[in-house]
Motif scaffolding. Sequence first.
Motif, short mmCIF file in Angstrom:
data_model
loop_
_atom_site.label_atom_id
_atom_site.label_comp_id
_atom_site.label_asym_id
_atom_site.label_seq_id
_atom_site.Cartn_x
_atom_site.Cartn_y
_atom_site.Cartn_z
N TYR A 57 0.85 -1.20 0.00
CA TYR A 57 0.00 0.00 0.00
C TYR A 57 0.88 1.26 0.00
CZ TYR A 57 -3.23 3.53 1.82
OH TYR A 57 -3.97 4.68 2.01
N GLU A 58 1.89 1.28 0.86
CA GLU A 58 2.77 2.45 0.96
C GLU A 58 3.47 2.70 -0.38
OE1 GLU A 58 5.27 2.74 4.53
OE2 GLU A 58 6.78 3.72 3.28
N LEU A 59 3.87 1.61 -1.04
CA LEU A 59 4.53 1.73 -2.34
C LEU A 59 3.58 2.36 -3.36
CD1 LEU A 59 7.07 1.08 -4.02
CD2 LEU A 59 6.02 -1.11 -4.61
N GLY A 60 2.30 1.99 -3.28
CA GLY A 60 1.29 2.57 -4.18
C GLY A 60 1.16 4.08 -3.96
N VAL A 61 1.13 4.50 -2.70
CA VAL A 61 1.03 5.93 -2.38
C VAL A 61 2.27 6.65 -2.91
CG1 VAL A 61 0.84 7.63 -0.51
CG2 VAL A 61 -0.39 5.47 -0.33
N ARG A 62 3.41 6.03 -2.69
CA ARG A 62 4.68 6.61 -3.17
C ARG A 62 4.67 6.78 -4.69
NH1 ARG A 62 10.12 3.18 -2.20
NH2 ARG A 62 9.08 2.98 -0.18
N ASN A 63 4.17 5.75 -5.40
CA ASN A 63 4.13 5.82 -6.87
C ASN A 63 3.20 6.92 -7.36
OD1 ASN A 63 5.96 3.79 -7.14
ND2 ASN A 63 4.42 2.17 -7.40
N ALA A 114 9.93 11.06 -3.15
CA ALA A 114 8.55 10.59 -3.08
C ALA A 114 8.34 9.60 -1.92
CB ALA A 114 8.13 9.93 -4.40
N ALA A 115 9.35 8.77 -1.65
CA ALA A 115 9.22 7.78 -0.57
C ALA A 115 9.08 8.49 0.78
CB ALA A 115 10.45 6.86 -0.56
#
Lengths: 195, 195
Positions: free
Chosen positions: B97-103, B119-120
């Motif tokens: 989920y966190e990776l999706g927000v970052r993307n 972004a991260a």
Amino acid sequence: MRDIAEAAELSPANLYNYFQGKNDILFFCQDSSLDRMIATLEKARSAKTSAAARLHLVIVSHLRCLLDEVEGSAAHLLTSALPPRQQRYLVTKRDRYELGVRNLIASGMRAGEFVSGDAALMARAILGALNWSVQWFSPDGPMTAEEIADKLANYLLRGLLAKTDSFKRLAGEREVQRVVREERTADERKRAAVG
Amino acid sequence: MRDIAEAAELSPANLYNYFQGKNDILFFCQDSSLDRMIATLEKARSAKTSAAARLHLVIVSHLRCLLDEVEGSAAHLLTSALPPRQQRYLVTKRDRYELGVRNLIASGMRAGEFVSGDAALMARAILGALNWSVQWFSPDGPMTAEEIADKLANYLLRGLLAKTDSFKRLAGEREVQRVVREERTADERKRAAVG
């Protein structure tokens, strides 16, 4: 207690000279990191500079205090393990600190330097973004606590500033740099004394 | 289990039909709130709108999911009480989920809609500001979860936007309003089914 004594390079007996048990150590860590945070807040308040520069100082110092300090101040976020009386004492102190951060934001809003808004909520958003770093920060990660603190401060301030161009001026402000430098020197002195 | 059964208006025996113990309930709450968060992220990704509007949707939905939902999703933040296998499963899902927000943030940066940056780290700052609300939110407080979500989203997006005037347009975007409305209706339907 044995593990803590080992980490602190003390004998367990020596550690018991200072603390009665784990709770006392946790309380001491939390109390002293709150003291440092409040001291920086006072310094920021009396600094003759913009609200943005003062808040920048508080944010950077808060994060470094959480991630980067001698006493393992990340513990300042865990109060639930402590007896009620110690918990109440720390929560009251933490509320006082939060109120100070909120007042700093409100003064920037009144001066028109920050966009107007809910200062209490903005203070909570900022402190939340900072406190959560304890969940993901790793001392072996790609960034130091100081680099993270600087980037987070820039982002969190940008959301408040009425004019984002005032932001570029901020980084160069001498007053902030001086106070940050003073803090760093004091930290290094402390580390040398401990080491 | 007795307290949980009482709160859910079920008999303890009935509760044991569904769950073997407290850990199973905690795991179920965390897993289903992560599922909902990931579903909203997917919706936001496929929405034909600006990165800011998509991130606004994710932020508002994340906070409402934490503070305002039927299953007491605030529990989604506590994994340490669970056995290691369940913890690993949830942490992997949360990372996704966190990776999706970052993307989502990174795509806004690439498009020049957001200022360029890390972004991260921005994703972590945003999720931290949101997750921390569990510490201070009170359902009896002066603001609803929805009001808080909206104000926080505005602040957290403002720090990212390359042009703050693009911000004013955001609030009126029909696509976001439509998806938020849909989510609200689905929630109400679920509440009616539970009540």
